[in-house]
Design a protein around this motif. Structure first.
Motif, PDB file in Angstrom:
ATOM      1  N   GLU A 254      -9.985 -35.370  -3.246  1.00  0.00           N
ATOM      2  CA  GLU A 254      -9.624 -34.623  -5.145  1.00  0.00           C
ATOM      3  C   GLU A 254     -10.057 -32.815  -4.892  1.00  0.00           C
ATOM      4  O   GLU A 254      -9.774 -32.250  -5.626  1.00  0.00           O
ATOM      5  CB  GLU A 254     -10.461 -35.286  -6.146  1.00  0.00           C
ATOM      6  CG  GLU A 254      -9.587 -36.790  -5.969  1.00  0.00           C
ATOM      7  CD  GLU A 254     -10.526 -37.957  -5.551  1.00  0.00           C
ATOM      8  OE1 GLU A 254     -11.114 -36.795  -3.983  1.00  0.00           O
ATOM      9  OE2 GLU A 254      -9.929 -39.498  -5.207  1.00  0.00           O
ATOM     10  N   ALA A 255     -11.359 -32.631  -4.115  1.00  0.00           N
ATOM     11  CA  ALA A 255     -11.929 -31.569  -4.713  1.00  0.00           C
ATOM     12  C   ALA A 255     -11.203 -30.681  -3.529  1.00  0.00           C
ATOM     13  O   ALA A 255     -10.288 -29.401  -4.269  1.00  0.00           O
ATOM     14  CB  ALA A 255     -13.482 -31.777  -3.923  1.00  0.00           C
ATOM     15  N   VAL A 256     -10.376 -31.018  -2.063  1.00  0.00           N
ATOM     16  CA  VAL A 256      -9.813 -29.732  -1.891  1.00  0.00           C
ATOM     17  C   VAL A 256      -8.116 -29.381  -2.841  1.00  0.00           C
ATOM     18  O   VAL A 256      -7.712 -28.620  -2.968  1.00  0.00           O
ATOM     19  CB  VAL A 256      -9.067 -30.393  -0.912  1.00  0.00           C
ATOM     20  CG1 VAL A 256      -7.720 -29.350   0.050  1.00  0.00           C
ATOM     21  CG2 VAL A 256     -10.677 -30.483   0.230  1.00  0.00           C
ATOM     22  N   SER A 257      -7.787 -30.803  -3.339  1.00  0.00           N
ATOM     23  CA  SER A 257      -6.774 -29.729  -4.287  1.00  0.00           C
ATOM     24  C   SER A 257      -6.918 -29.453  -5.544  1.00  0.00           C
ATOM     25  O   SER A 257      -5.947 -28.740  -5.725  1.00  0.00           O
ATOM     26  CB  SER A 257      -5.815 -31.514  -4.559  1.00  0.00           C
ATOM     27  OG  SER A 257      -5.759 -32.669  -3.458  1.00  0.00           O
ATOM     28  N   LEU A 258      -7.619 -29.518  -6.015  1.00  0.00           N
ATOM     29  CA  LEU A 258      -8.376 -28.927  -7.058  1.00  0.00           C
ATOM     30  C   LEU A 258      -8.532 -27.707  -6.790  1.00  0.00           C
ATOM     31  O   LEU A 258      -8.340 -26.590  -7.611  1.00  0.00           O
ATOM     32  CB  LEU A 258      -9.188 -29.635  -7.515  1.00  0.00           C
ATOM     33  CG  LEU A 258      -8.924 -30.638  -8.644  1.00  0.00           C
ATOM     34  CD1 LEU A 258     -10.314 -31.791  -9.388  1.00  0.00           C
ATOM     35  CD2 LEU A 258      -8.377 -30.607 -10.366  1.00  0.00           C
ATOM     36  N   TYR A 259      -9.319 -27.247  -5.647  1.00  0.00           N
ATOM     37  CA  TYR A 259      -9.210 -25.832  -5.137  1.00  0.00           C
ATOM     38  C   TYR A 259      -8.155 -24.777  -4.544  1.00  0.00           C
ATOM     39  O   TYR A 259      -8.081 -23.955  -5.266  1.00  0.00           O
ATOM     40  CB  TYR A 259     -10.620 -25.468  -4.462  1.00  0.00           C
ATOM     41  CG  TYR A 259     -11.870 -25.985  -4.577  1.00  0.00           C
ATOM     42  CD1 TYR A 259     -12.980 -25.455  -5.704  1.00  0.00           C
ATOM     43  CD2 TYR A 259     -13.241 -26.447  -3.525  1.00  0.00           C
ATOM     44  CE1 TYR A 259     -13.727 -25.418  -5.183  1.00  0.00           C
ATOM     45  CE2 TYR A 259     -14.391 -27.303  -3.535  1.00  0.00           C
ATOM     46  CZ  TYR A 259     -14.727 -26.194  -4.450  1.00  0.00           C
ATOM     47  OH  TYR A 259     -15.626 -26.862  -5.430  1.00  0.00           O
ATOM     48  N   LYS A 260      -7.152 -25.830  -4.188  1.00  0.00           N
ATOM     49  CA  LYS A 260      -6.331 -25.097  -3.837  1.00  0.00           C
ATOM     50  C   LYS A 260      -5.148 -24.196  -5.099  1.00  0.00           C
ATOM     51  O   LYS A 260      -4.352 -23.980  -5.169  1.00  0.00           O
ATOM     52  CB  LYS A 260      -5.211 -26.185  -3.290  1.00  0.00           C
ATOM     53  CG  LYS A 260      -5.788 -26.212  -2.268  1.00  0.00           C
ATOM     54  CD  LYS A 260      -4.442 -27.286  -0.539  1.00  0.00           C
ATOM     55  CE  LYS A 260      -5.253 -27.431   0.790  1.00  0.00           C
ATOM     56  NZ  LYS A 260      -4.119 -28.490   1.470  1.00  0.00           N
ATOM     57  N   LEU A 261      -5.671 -25.989  -6.274  1.00  0.00           N
ATOM     58  CA  LEU A 261      -4.930 -25.089  -7.395  1.00  0.00           C
ATOM     59  C   LEU A 261      -5.256 -24.119  -8.405  1.00  0.00           C
ATOM     60  O   LEU A 261      -5.110 -22.713  -9.023  1.00  0.00           O
ATOM     61  CB  LEU A 261      -4.804 -26.688  -8.820  1.00  0.00           C
ATOM     62  CG  LEU A 261      -3.825 -27.653  -8.221  1.00  0.00           C
ATOM     63  CD1 LEU A 261      -4.468 -28.788  -9.267  1.00  0.00           C
ATOM     64  CD2 LEU A 261      -2.767 -27.820  -8.055  1.00  0.00           C
ATOM     65  N   SER A 262      -6.956 -23.710  -7.790  1.00  0.00           N
ATOM     66  CA  SER A 262      -7.289 -22.543  -8.603  1.00  0.00           C
ATOM     67  C   SER A 262      -6.872 -21.901  -8.016  1.00  0.00           C
ATOM     68  O   SER A 262      -6.781 -20.766  -8.629  1.00  0.00           O
ATOM     69  CB  SER A 262      -8.802 -22.785  -8.469  1.00  0.00           C
ATOM     70  OG  SER A 262      -9.724 -21.878  -9.007  1.00  0.00           O
ATOM     71  N   LEU A 263      -6.766 -21.651  -6.807  1.00  0.00           N
ATOM     72  CA  LEU A 263      -6.076 -20.714  -5.950  1.00  0.00           C
ATOM     73  C   LEU A 263      -4.764 -19.879  -5.683  1.00  0.00           C
ATOM     74  O   LEU A 263      -4.409 -18.764  -6.159  1.00  0.00           O
ATOM     75  CB  LEU A 263      -5.723 -20.964  -3.930  1.00  0.00           C
ATOM     76  CG  LEU A 263      -7.858 -20.512  -3.104  1.00  0.00           C
ATOM     77  CD1 LEU A 263      -7.624 -21.303  -2.242  1.00  0.00           C
ATOM     78  CD2 LEU A 263      -8.123 -19.227  -3.598  1.00  0.00           C
ATOM     79  N   SER A 264      -3.924 -21.056  -6.816  1.00  0.00           N
ATOM     80  CA  SER A 264      -2.479 -21.138  -6.940  1.00  0.00           C
ATOM     81  C   SER A 264      -2.193 -20.103  -7.929  1.00  0.00           C
ATOM     82  O   SER A 264      -1.130 -19.130  -8.084  1.00  0.00           O
ATOM     83  CB  SER A 264      -1.884 -21.767  -7.089  1.00  0.00           C
ATOM     84  OG  SER A 264      -2.495 -23.134  -7.911  1.00  0.00           O
ATOM     85  N   LEU A 265      -3.150 -19.656  -8.552  1.00  0.00           N
ATOM     86  CA  LEU A 265      -2.771 -19.012  -9.976  1.00  0.00           C
ATOM     87  C   LEU A 265      -2.674 -17.580  -9.403  1.00  0.00           C
ATOM     88  O   LEU A 265      -2.087 -17.115 -10.832  1.00  0.00           O
ATOM     89  CB  LEU A 265      -3.337 -19.832 -11.095  1.00  0.00           C
ATOM     90  CG  LEU A 265      -3.601 -20.492 -12.387  1.00  0.00           C
ATOM     91  CD1 LEU A 265      -4.511 -21.874 -13.004  1.00  0.00           C
ATOM     92  CD2 LEU A 265      -1.711 -21.135 -12.546  1.00  0.00           C
TER      93      LEU A 265
END
Length: 303
Positions: A254-265
């Motif tokens: 879950e953490a990896v997916s959310l960090y990637k979302l943080s980067l995606s913006l």
């Protein structure tokens, strides 16, 4: 698991997700969406204009140093960090008394794991500007990532005590103290949250404490954002701190997916975007270490 089942859909939608409440199956609420930030015409024009001015021979050293600094800031806002570092170093070679540049360079060094260089850069900032609160926080964060947790906790505690009403100070104090005393860190953050004011950042504290349901938090973020820029910035922060909560709980997927979302913006100038890369690297290192240990134990048992 809340959130994880909709992360991929959230990326496609550009994004923020929602969750079920209390483990019950419910209709998904429409997620708040932010378009990833793109270079604007104004940014491109400013870079071109600054470059043209730097080619002139009739500007003095002070003006040249300022132009290099300005162009570096534009590059940094677009994620072009090596170009930004070049301009910042050029500016410092002309005028070394620039605390803001040393602070930015310290963050860059932290991102790539050059912690001694980061400490020196932040020290330079604070020597030139002893009241620079950003450098104070960033130095404590660099000490945390550099595994000097006792020093990090000492500095972050002092930083927090300067303004206990700042939710981001409370969050980073919790993150650092969690390494040494989880219960005490939780109790302190809970007390800070109970005494919160109306700053929107306390929503992130509620998320970290699991006091605010994730769907409620993200709907509140969407409702309070006046434009796409604000929404992208706030989602970048929210994804980062929610990812950190999952990471501290050992929920790496879950953490990896959310960090990637943080980067995606593409909110490049936010520390949450900058440190998300560092957190991903730490997670992958931890997973590799755990996997290696498991293989070694299995090998010993088979002998």
């Amino acid at each position: 698991m809340k959130w994880f089942s909709v992360l991929i859909a959230g990326v496609v939608l550009m994004m923020s997700g929602c969750s079920s409440i209390g483990g019950q199956s419910q209709q998904w609420a429409p997620p708040p969406m932010a378009v990833p930030l793109q270079p604007s015409i104004q940014q491109e024009v400013q870079i071109a204009r600054t470059t043209q001015l730097l080619l002139r021979n009739d500007i003095n050293d002070q003006e040249r140093a300022e132009l290099h600094f300005q162009r570096g800031v534009y590059y940094d806002s677009l994620g072009l960090r090596e170009l930004a570092r070049y301009d910042f170093n050029q500016s410092l070679s002309i005028n070394p008394a620039q605390p803001d540049i040393f602070n930015l360079l310290g963050v860059y060094f932290t991102q790539v794991g050059q912690y001694d260089a980061a400490y020196e850069a932040f020290d330079s900032t604070l020597e030139l500007d002893p009241n620079n609160q950003y450098a104070e926080r960033n130095r404590a964060i660099a000490l945390y990532y550099g595994d000097r947790v006792d020093l990090a906790l000492e500095e972050m505690t002092r930083h927090y005590n300067d303004d206990p009403s700042d939710p981001f100070r409370a969050l980073w104090l919790y993150i650092v103290e969690h390494e040494t005393n989880q219960q005490q860190a939780f109790e302190k953050l809970t007390t800070s949250y109970a005494n919160r004011d109306q700053q929107w950042g306390w929503v992130l504290v509620g998320l970290m404490l699991n006091e605010v349901p994730e769907d409620d938090a993200f709907m509140e973020i969407a409702a309070g954002a006046k434009d796409n820029l604000t929404l992208a910035q706030r989602l970048t922060e929210a994804y980062f701190y929610l990812a950190k909560r999952h990471q501290l709980e050992g929920e790496y997927a879950e953490a990896v997916s959310l960090y990637k979302l943080s980067l995606s913006l593409n909110v490049y100038e936010y520390v949450e975007h900058r440190y998300a890369f560092l957190e991903l690297g730490r997670i992958f290192s931890d997973i590799r270490a755990e996997r290696k240990q498991q293989l070694e134990e299995a090998s010993q048992e088979s002998e």
